[in-house]
Design a protein around this motif. Structure first.
Motif, PDB file in Angstrom:
ATOM      1  N   ASP A 130     -57.894  37.566 -35.007  1.00 51.40           N
ATOM      2  CA  ASP A 130     -59.411  36.775 -35.795  1.00 51.40           C
ATOM      3  C   ASP A 130     -59.804  35.659 -35.743  1.00 51.40           C
ATOM      4  OD1 ASP A 130     -60.925  35.694 -38.155  1.00 51.40           O
ATOM      5  OD2 ASP A 130     -61.433  38.110 -38.141  1.00 51.40           O
ATOM      6  N   ASP A 131     -60.582  35.136 -35.224  1.00 57.12           N
ATOM      7  CA  ASP A 131     -60.369  33.833 -34.988  1.00 57.12           C
ATOM      8  C   ASP A 131     -60.119  33.112 -36.439  1.00 57.12           C
ATOM      9  OD1 ASP A 131     -60.400  31.564 -34.006  1.00 57.12           O
ATOM     10  OD2 ASP A 131     -62.713  30.894 -33.554  1.00 57.12           O
ATOM     11  N   GLU A 132     -60.936  33.184 -37.508  1.00 56.11           N
ATOM     12  CA  GLU A 132     -60.604  32.789 -38.356  1.00 56.11           C
ATOM     13  C   GLU A 132     -59.768  32.980 -39.333  1.00 56.11           C
ATOM     14  OE1 GLU A 132     -63.499  32.681 -41.008  1.00 56.11           O
ATOM     15  OE2 GLU A 132     -65.141  32.740 -39.790  1.00 56.11           O
ATOM     16  N   THR A 133     -59.002  34.401 -39.571  1.00 56.25           N
ATOM     17  CA  THR A 133     -57.832  34.883 -40.261  1.00 56.25           C
ATOM     18  C   THR A 133     -56.581  34.617 -39.864  1.00 56.25           C
ATOM     19  OG1 THR A 133     -58.745  37.076 -40.065  1.00 56.25           O
ATOM     20  CG2 THR A 133     -59.256  36.655 -41.148  1.00 56.25           C
ATOM     21  N   GLY A 134     -56.799  34.836 -38.252  1.00 54.88           N
ATOM     22  CA  GLY A 134     -55.430  34.944 -37.071  1.00 54.88           C
ATOM     23  C   GLY A 134     -54.623  36.459 -37.496  1.00 54.88           C
ATOM     24  N   GLU A 135     -55.755  37.331 -38.222  1.00 52.15           N
ATOM     25  CA  GLU A 135     -55.079  38.742 -38.175  1.00 52.15           C
ATOM     26  C   GLU A 135     -55.555  39.587 -37.410  1.00 52.15           C
ATOM     27  OE1 GLU A 135     -53.522  40.533 -40.281  1.00 52.15           O
ATOM     28  OE2 GLU A 135     -53.385  38.475 -41.684  1.00 52.15           O
ATOM     29  N   ARG A 136     -54.244  40.303 -36.434  1.00 48.59           N
ATOM     30  CA  ARG A 136     -54.663  40.236 -35.199  1.00 48.59           C
ATOM     31  C   ARG A 136     -55.194  42.063 -34.918  1.00 48.59           C
ATOM     32  NH1 ARG A 136     -49.680  43.514 -31.625  1.00 48.59           N
ATOM     33  NH2 ARG A 136     -50.870  44.547 -29.899  1.00 48.59           N
ATOM     34  N   VAL A 137     -56.346  42.030 -33.865  1.00 50.84           N
ATOM     35  CA  VAL A 137     -57.514  42.829 -33.745  1.00 50.84           C
ATOM     36  C   VAL A 137     -57.100  43.983 -32.684  1.00 50.84           C
ATOM     37  CG1 VAL A 137     -60.117  43.074 -33.323  1.00 50.84           C
ATOM     38  CG2 VAL A 137     -59.040  40.624 -34.936  1.00 50.84           C
ATOM     39  N   LYS A 138     -57.369  45.383 -32.682  1.00 54.60           N
ATOM     40  CA  LYS A 138     -57.494  46.291 -32.066  1.00 54.60           C
ATOM     41  C   LYS A 138     -58.968  46.156 -30.849  1.00 54.60           C
ATOM     42  CE  LYS A 138     -54.135  48.759 -34.833  1.00 54.60           C
ATOM     43  NZ  LYS A 138     -54.378  49.829 -35.770  1.00 54.60           N
ATOM     44  N   ALA A 139     -58.283  46.595 -29.881  1.00 53.48           N
ATOM     45  CA  ALA A 139     -59.391  46.965 -29.020  1.00 53.48           C
ATOM     46  C   ALA A 139     -60.661  47.447 -29.400  1.00 53.48           C
ATOM     47  CB  ALA A 139     -58.826  47.286 -27.752  1.00 53.48           C
ATOM     48  N   ARG A 140     -59.953  48.766 -29.842  1.00 53.69           N
ATOM     49  CA  ARG A 140     -60.727  49.857 -30.205  1.00 53.69           C
ATOM     50  C   ARG A 140     -61.706  49.125 -31.444  1.00 53.69           C
ATOM     51  NH1 ARG A 140     -56.175  52.261 -32.971  1.00 53.69           N
ATOM     52  NH2 ARG A 140     -56.446  52.044 -35.322  1.00 53.69           N
ATOM     53  N   ASP A 141     -61.727  47.709 -32.038  1.00 46.89           N
ATOM     54  CA  ASP A 141     -62.293  47.539 -33.084  1.00 46.89           C
ATOM     55  C   ASP A 141     -63.159  45.944 -32.226  1.00 46.89           C
ATOM     56  OD1 ASP A 141     -61.564  48.989 -35.284  1.00 46.89           O
ATOM     57  OD2 ASP A 141     -60.051  47.698 -35.418  1.00 46.89           O
ATOM     58  N   LEU A 142     -63.246  45.751 -31.378  1.00 42.53           N
ATOM     59  CA  LEU A 142     -63.880  44.745 -31.169  1.00 42.53           C
ATOM     60  C   LEU A 142     -65.398  45.475 -30.571  1.00 42.53           C
ATOM     61  CD1 LEU A 142     -61.588  43.154 -27.450  1.00 42.53           C
ATOM     62  CD2 LEU A 142     -61.981  42.283 -30.124  1.00 42.53           C
TER      63      LEU A 142
END
Length: 163
Positions: A130-142
Motif C-alpha cells: 500500500d503506497d500510504e501505509t506500507g502494508e503488504r497487499v495480496k494479488a487477490r486484493d488488487l
C-alpha cells in the motif's frame, strides 16, 4: 519481422516494453545492473551477435535507459551504464527473476542467481505494498482503477474486471 510500435498507446506497460524493445534488451539490462559495462563483456554474457547487441544498445540509449561513455581514446572504446530510468527497470528484471525462480525455469538445481540485503545477508523479494501505509497487499486484493491518463480503451478494459 518488425513488430508494431506501442508508441502512443495509453498504457504504462506498453510504454516500458517500447522502451526496452525485446528480450535481448532485458538480458542486457540484467547484465548492466550486475555491473558489466563493456561491449565485449555484454556480448560474452548474453551470447548475442554483434549486430543484435549494437542494435539493442543503440535502442536502449535512444530511450534514455543506457548512457554510452568513452573510457579509452586510442582506439576509441566505450562502456555502457544504466541511467536513472534504466536503474528503475531493475524492478522488472527482479520480478522476472522471482517468477522464474518460483517456476524453476532454470532447472531443479535451484536459482542460478539470488539477491540478498547487503546489511543482513537475507534474501530479498518484490512485494506489492500500500503506497500510504506500507502494508503488504495480496494479488487477490488488487483492484484496478482508471487513472488521470486513462483513455476509452482503458475504461473498456476495466468493465471486464471481475467484481
Amino acid at each position: 519481422m518488425k513488430s508494431k510500435s506501442f508508441d502512443g498507446m495509453a498504457c504504462s506497460i506498453a510504454g516500458v516494453l517500447e522502451a526496452i524493445g525485446d528480450r535481448w534488451a532485458v538480458l542486457i539490462l540484467r547484465d548492466l545492473s550486475l555491473g558489466l559495462k563493456r561491449y565485449e563483456d555484454l556480448r560474452h554474457s548474453t551470447g548475442v551477435t554483434n549486430a543484435t547487441l549494437s542494435d539493442r544498445l543503440k535502442h536502449l540509449e535512444d530511450h534514455e535507459l543506457v548512457e554510452r561513455r568513452r573510457y579509452q581514446t586510442n582506439p576509441e572504446r566505450y562502456e555502457y551504464v544504466l541511467t536513472a530510468k534504466g536503474r528503475d527497470l531493475i524492478l522488472v528484471t527482479q520480478a522476472l527473476l522471482q517468477v522464474g525462480d518460483k517456476w524453476a525455469v532454470s532447472g531443479d538445481a535451484g536459482p542460478p542467481l539470488k539477491f540478498v540485503d547487503r546489511k543482513t545477508g537475507h534474501a530479498v523479494k518484490l512485494a506489492m505494498v500500500d503506497d500510504e501505509t506500507g502494508e503488504r497487499v495480496k494479488a487477490r486484493d488488487l483492484q484496478p482503477q482508471a487513472g488521470p491518463g486513462a483513455d476509452e480503451l482503458i475504461h473498456w478494459r476495466l468493465t471486464h474486471f471481475p467484481k
